[in-house]
Design an enzyme around this catalytic site. Structure first.
Site, PDB file in Angstrom:
ATOM      1  N   CYS A   1     -28.974 -80.815  72.810  1.00  0.00           N
ATOM      2  CA  CYS A   1     -29.089 -81.526  74.083  1.00  0.00           C
ATOM      3  C   CYS A   1     -30.289 -81.074  74.925  1.00  0.00           C
ATOM      4  O   CYS A   1     -31.413 -81.429  74.600  1.00  0.00           O
ATOM      5  CB  CYS A   1     -27.766 -81.431  74.847  1.00  0.00           C
ATOM      6  SG  CYS A   1     -27.614 -82.733  76.074  1.00  0.00           S
TER       7      CYS A   1
ATOM      8  N   ARG B   1     -25.447 -92.060  82.798  1.00  0.00           N
ATOM      9  CA  ARG B   1     -25.429 -90.933  81.867  1.00  0.00           C
ATOM     10  C   ARG B   1     -24.629 -91.343  80.645  1.00  0.00           C
ATOM     11  O   ARG B   1     -23.674 -92.123  80.746  1.00  0.00           O
ATOM     12  CB  ARG B   1     -24.760 -89.706  82.510  1.00  0.00           C
ATOM     13  CG  ARG B   1     -25.554 -89.043  83.591  1.00  0.00           C
ATOM     14  CD  ARG B   1     -24.904 -87.745  84.042  1.00  0.00           C
ATOM     15  NE  ARG B   1     -25.033 -86.693  83.056  1.00  0.00           N
ATOM     16  CZ  ARG B   1     -26.145 -85.979  82.875  1.00  0.00           C
ATOM     17  NH1 ARG B   1     -27.195 -86.186  83.613  1.00  0.00           N
ATOM     18  NH2 ARG B   1     -26.188 -85.033  81.953  1.00  0.00           N
TER      19      ARG B   1
ATOM     20  N   HIS C   1     -22.678 -81.578  71.483  1.00  0.00           N
ATOM     21  CA  HIS C   1     -22.034 -80.336  71.906  1.00  0.00           C
ATOM     22  C   HIS C   1     -20.659 -80.309  71.268  1.00  0.00           C
ATOM     23  O   HIS C   1     -20.270 -81.198  70.537  1.00  0.00           O
ATOM     24  CB  HIS C   1     -21.794 -80.341  73.424  1.00  0.00           C
ATOM     25  CG  HIS C   1     -23.003 -80.328  74.279  1.00  0.00           C
ATOM     26  ND1 HIS C   1     -23.740 -79.198  74.515  1.00  0.00           N
ATOM     27  CD2 HIS C   1     -23.574 -81.296  75.027  1.00  0.00           C
ATOM     28  CE1 HIS C   1     -24.722 -79.490  75.370  1.00  0.00           C
ATOM     29  NE2 HIS C   1     -24.640 -80.739  75.690  1.00  0.00           N
TER      30      HIS C   1
HETATM   31  N1  GLN Z   1     -30.036 -82.103  81.419  1.00  0.00           N
HETATM   32  C1  GLN Z   1     -30.109 -82.940  80.258  1.00  0.00           C
HETATM   33  C2  GLN Z   1     -29.699 -84.379  80.495  1.00  0.00           C
HETATM   34  O1  GLN Z   1     -28.908 -84.642  81.356  1.00  0.00           O
HETATM   35  C3  GLN Z   1     -29.315 -82.304  79.118  1.00  0.00           C
HETATM   36  C4  GLN Z   1     -27.880 -82.118  79.435  1.00  0.00           C
HETATM   37  C5  GLN Z   1     -27.156 -81.362  78.348  1.00  0.00           C
HETATM   38  O2  GLN Z   1     -27.652 -80.399  77.762  1.00  0.00           O
HETATM   39  N2  GLN Z   1     -25.899 -81.774  78.123  1.00  0.00           N
HETATM   40  O3  GLN Z   1     -30.163 -85.269  79.793  1.00  0.00           O
END
Ligand code: GLN
Length: 247
Positions: A95, A128, A192
């Protein structure tokens, strides 16, 4: 002589979303079960790691705030990391760590320079991309299951293979059906979970590549993965049956 692998874990205190550091435990344990040794070096922000004797480098995920903090430290290592990657070193990044492998990452309206280790870049989109994810990948014979949560949309350059195709969830950009990247022995992914406990085939892919590079033989003694694969299948079945309510 007992074979060992040196694992360099970058910024564990900052990049540990959804238990990403659990990936290191899995690598360590799967080596130990085979009578092999993991020599794990944690690198903290501001420290200068050496990649000369590294076999596997791991970078976890983090929020934008944490990504910004590690960015400078990471860019100072660009040349060394690039030699490591081009020499076939194994690098796994999740990520936020995955996004930093590319040329740039868009944080709000600001373009942050990435490591340019892999030909990819990340911009942003709404909403998101959050929820469970399932990926079919050529690197292992079970589906990869996990959890994603990112505002970034990652776009692969020509010649960079995805880790696999999304059969549930969003992946790199929610549009192409692609998830993650594979380049030489670099594996980037949004998954993850942490990634490796329920996906033993991915763990062994990384270990095998690293052993091959270090010792010229990547063959791994098979392990009894019944528990891991049962957990994997249980999640897979629930997701595919539409039994899990995503937000
Ligand atoms: N900050 C990054 C995003 O929002 C990665 C987030 C994460 O590692 N889950 O895209």
């Amino acid at each position: 002589m007992t074979k060992s692998l040196r694992i360099v874990h970058l910024f564990p205190e900052l990049l540990n979303l959804y238990g990403d550091s659990g990936n290191i435990l899995v690598l360590r344990r799967r080596l130990a079960w085979r009578g092999l040794v993991a020599d794990v070096a944690e690198v903290h922000v501001g420290e200068r790691p050496s990649f000369a004797d590294a076999d596997i480098v791991f970078i976890g995920g983090g929020s934008d705030r944490e990504q910004r903090i590690v960015c400078e430290s990471l860019l100072a290592e660009q040349a060394e990391l690039s030699s490591f990657v081009e020499d076939g070193g194994v690098l796994a990044a999740v990520c936020g760590g995955y996004q930093l492998l590319g040329h740039s990452y868009l944080m709000g309206d600001e373009k942050i320079e990435g490591l340019s280790l892999v030909d990819l870049y990340t911009d942003r989109g709404e909403p998101r991309l959050i929820g469970n994810v399932v990926v079919e990948s050529p690197i292992c014979d079970h589906p990869i299951v996990g959890y994603e949560n990112h505002g970034g949309r990652t776009h692969l350059g020509e010649g960079v293979e995805p880790l696999g195709s999304v059969t549930y969830g969003h992946g790199n950009d929610g549009v192409t059906g692609q998830e993650g990247c594979l380049y030489k022995n670099v594996l980037g992914t949004y998954v993850h979970g942490p990634l490796l406990p329920k996906n033993p085939g991915v763990a062994d892919y990384l270990l095998s590549r690293a052993l091959e590079r270090r010792y010229g033989n990547g063959e791994l003694e098979p392990l009894d993965d019944a528990a891991e694969l049962t957990a994997n299948k249980s999640m897979y079945d629930r997701l595919m049956a539409g039994e899990v309510e995503e937000q």
